[in-house]
Write a protein that holds these residues in place. Structure first.
Motif, PDB file in Angstrom:
ATOM      1  N   ILE A 240     -28.919  19.251 -20.895  1.00 52.91           N
ATOM      2  CA  ILE A 240     -27.893  18.994 -19.881  1.00 52.91           C
ATOM      3  C   ILE A 240     -28.394  17.969 -18.878  1.00 52.91           C
ATOM      4  CG2 ILE A 240     -26.562  20.008 -17.980  1.00 52.91           C
ATOM      5  CD1 ILE A 240     -26.498  22.629 -19.582  1.00 52.91           C
ATOM      6  N   ALA A 241     -29.628  18.150 -18.379  1.00 51.78           N
ATOM      7  CA  ALA A 241     -30.199  17.247 -17.377  1.00 51.78           C
ATOM      8  C   ALA A 241     -30.957  16.133 -18.091  1.00 51.78           C
ATOM      9  CB  ALA A 241     -31.111  18.018 -16.433  1.00 51.78           C
ATOM     10  N   CYS A 242     -30.240  15.074 -18.444  1.00 47.98           N
ATOM     11  CA  CYS A 242     -30.845  13.978 -19.208  1.00 47.98           C
ATOM     12  C   CYS A 242     -31.937  13.251 -18.422  1.00 47.98           C
ATOM     13  CB  CYS A 242     -29.768  12.976 -19.630  1.00 47.98           C
ATOM     14  SG  CYS A 242     -28.591  13.671 -20.804  1.00 47.98           S
ATOM     15  N   GLY A 243     -31.780  13.120 -17.127  1.00 54.90           N
ATOM     16  CA  GLY A 243     -32.730  12.355 -16.325  1.00 54.90           C
ATOM     17  C   GLY A 243     -34.105  12.980 -16.222  1.00 54.90           C
ATOM     18  N   ASP A 244     -34.177  14.301 -16.006  1.00 59.27           N
ATOM     19  CA  ASP A 244     -35.480  14.928 -15.780  1.00 59.27           C
ATOM     20  C   ASP A 244     -35.798  16.074 -16.740  1.00 59.27           C
ATOM     21  OD1 ASP A 244     -33.831  16.951 -14.840  1.00 59.27           O
ATOM     22  OD2 ASP A 244     -34.350  16.656 -12.733  1.00 59.27           O
ATOM     23  N   GLY A 245     -34.850  16.472 -17.571  1.00 62.25           N
ATOM     24  CA  GLY A 245     -35.104  17.537 -18.540  1.00 62.25           C
ATOM     25  C   GLY A 245     -35.249  18.918 -17.952  1.00 62.25           C
ATOM     26  N   ASN A 246     -34.791  19.119 -16.725  1.00 57.37           N
ATOM     27  CA  ASN A 246     -34.980  20.402 -16.054  1.00 57.37           C
ATOM     28  C   ASN A 246     -33.870  21.415 -16.314  1.00 57.37           C
ATOM     29  OD1 ASN A 246     -37.514  20.119 -14.769  1.00 57.37           O
ATOM     30  ND2 ASN A 246     -36.584  18.668 -13.340  1.00 57.37           N
ATOM     31  N   ASN A 247     -32.941  21.101 -17.210  1.00 59.67           N
ATOM     32  CA  ASN A 247     -31.879  22.038 -17.546  1.00 59.67           C
ATOM     33  C   ASN A 247     -31.406  21.739 -18.965  1.00 59.67           C
ATOM     34  OD1 ASN A 247     -29.713  23.785 -17.657  1.00 59.67           O
ATOM     35  ND2 ASN A 247     -28.595  22.871 -15.968  1.00 59.67           N
ATOM     36  N   GLY A 248     -31.472  22.746 -19.836  1.00 59.84           N
ATOM     37  CA  GLY A 248     -31.031  22.551 -21.209  1.00 59.84           C
ATOM     38  C   GLY A 248     -30.640  23.848 -21.884  1.00 59.84           C
ATOM     39  N   LEU A 249     -29.773  23.738 -22.868  1.00 58.89           N
ATOM     40  CA  LEU A 249     -29.322  24.886 -23.641  1.00 58.89           C
ATOM     41  C   LEU A 249     -30.204  25.032 -24.879  1.00 58.89           C
ATOM     42  CD1 LEU A 249     -25.529  24.020 -23.458  1.00 58.89           C
ATOM     43  CD2 LEU A 249     -26.738  25.742 -22.091  1.00 58.89           C
ATOM     44  N   VAL A 250     -30.584  26.261 -25.207  1.00 56.60           N
ATOM     45  CA  VAL A 250     -31.414  26.534 -26.379  1.00 56.60           C
ATOM     46  C   VAL A 250     -30.856  27.738 -27.126  1.00 56.60           C
ATOM     47  CG1 VAL A 250     -33.510  25.557 -25.338  1.00 56.60           C
ATOM     48  CG2 VAL A 250     -33.040  28.009 -25.107  1.00 56.60           C
ATOM     49  N   SER A 251     -31.351  27.937 -28.332  1.00 46.52           N
ATOM     50  CA  SER A 251     -30.959  29.082 -29.172  1.00 46.52           C
ATOM     51  C   SER A 251     -29.448  29.177 -29.335  1.00 46.52           C
ATOM     52  CB  SER A 251     -31.517  30.394 -28.602  1.00 46.52           C
ATOM     53  OG  SER A 251     -32.913  30.340 -28.506  1.00 46.52           O
ATOM     54  N   LEU A 252     -28.803  28.014 -29.493  1.00 48.13           N
ATOM     55  CA  LEU A 252     -27.351  28.005 -29.633  1.00 48.13           C
ATOM     56  C   LEU A 252     -26.940  28.524 -31.005  1.00 48.13           C
ATOM     57  CD1 LEU A 252     -26.557  24.568 -27.959  1.00 48.13           C
ATOM     58  CD2 LEU A 252     -26.125  26.859 -27.019  1.00 48.13           C
ATOM     59  N   ARG A 253     -26.016  29.473 -31.005  1.00 45.37           N
ATOM     60  CA  ARG A 253     -25.439  30.018 -32.232  1.00 45.37           C
ATOM     61  C   ARG A 253     -23.939  29.737 -32.174  1.00 45.37           C
ATOM     62  NH1 ARG A 253     -28.273  33.195 -29.588  1.00 45.37           N
ATOM     63  NH2 ARG A 253     -26.619  34.640 -29.007  1.00 45.37           N
ATOM     64  N   TRP A 254     -23.479  28.822 -33.017  1.00 47.10           N
ATOM     65  CA  TRP A 254     -22.096  28.347 -32.980  1.00 47.10           C
ATOM     66  C   TRP A 254     -21.186  29.298 -33.749  1.00 47.10           C
ATOM     67  CZ3 TRP A 254     -20.999  24.672 -29.619  1.00 47.10           C
ATOM     68  CH2 TRP A 254     -22.074  23.929 -29.127  1.00 47.10           C
ATOM     69  N   THR A 255     -20.128  29.739 -33.089  1.00 47.92           N
ATOM     70  CA  THR A 255     -19.142  30.608 -33.726  1.00 47.92           C
ATOM     71  C   THR A 255     -17.922  29.819 -34.160  1.00 47.92           C
ATOM     72  OG1 THR A 255     -18.202  31.137 -31.559  1.00 47.92           O
ATOM     73  CG2 THR A 255     -19.882  32.635 -32.430  1.00 47.92           C
TER      74      THR A 255
END
Length: 152
Positions: free
Chosen positions: A54-69
């Motif tokens: 999510i935070a492209c500039g500094d990498g301090n916010n991101g989504l992980v372990s996404l399971r798509w329904t």
């Protein structure tokens, strides 16, 4: 009893044939159609990514372990974790904390510079338990995609 089983089997067969004739359910991709994509920070297209920054500039916010329904032509839905750096006392020394979320991608647009490809232009994050300090339970992020100039 045999007649009832035969009638039930015939009815089930008719329903299956009708469903096959109608095609995919509303909101699902049709075979052969290019999938709608999520575009990452580097401008790469992704389908059902396991993680998304999510935070492209500094990498301090991101989504992980996404399971798509769901992943369809109009929207996509997943569950996973939002990893957020608390930046205390400052970001380089901060700790990442995980927050359970559900995610929805929608508002499909044509992708500039990629004829025939569409992308999701809004990411919605819903925190299902605690939220990061100062963050509302429901947050939306625009996904801005720039067109690439053709290489000479």
């Amino acid at each position: 009893m045999r007649r009832q089983k035969a009638k039930a089997a015939a009815l089930i067969g008719a329903v299956v044939a009708l469903a096959a004739a109608v095609g995919p359910a509303a909101g699902e991709e049709r075979p052969g159609d290019p999938p709608t994509v999520a575009v990452d920070c580097s401008g790469n297209s992704q389908v059902r990514p396991g993680s998304y920054l999510i935070a492209c500039g500094d990498g301090n916010n991101g989504l992980v372990s996404l399971r798509w329904t769901q992943w369809g032509p109009a929207s996509a839905a997943a569950a996973g974790l939002d990893m957020v750096n608390d930046c205390r006392p400052y970001c380089a020394a901060g700790r990442f904390h995980s927050y359970p979320v559900t995610v929805r991608l929608d508002t499909v647009r044509p992708r500039p510079g990629h004829e025939g490809q569409s992308y999701y232009s809004v990411l919605h994050v819903h925190y299902t338990a605690n939220t990061p300090p100062g963050t509302p339970r429901d947050t939306s992020y625009p996904i801005v995609v720039a067109s690439r100039a053709p290489l000479a």
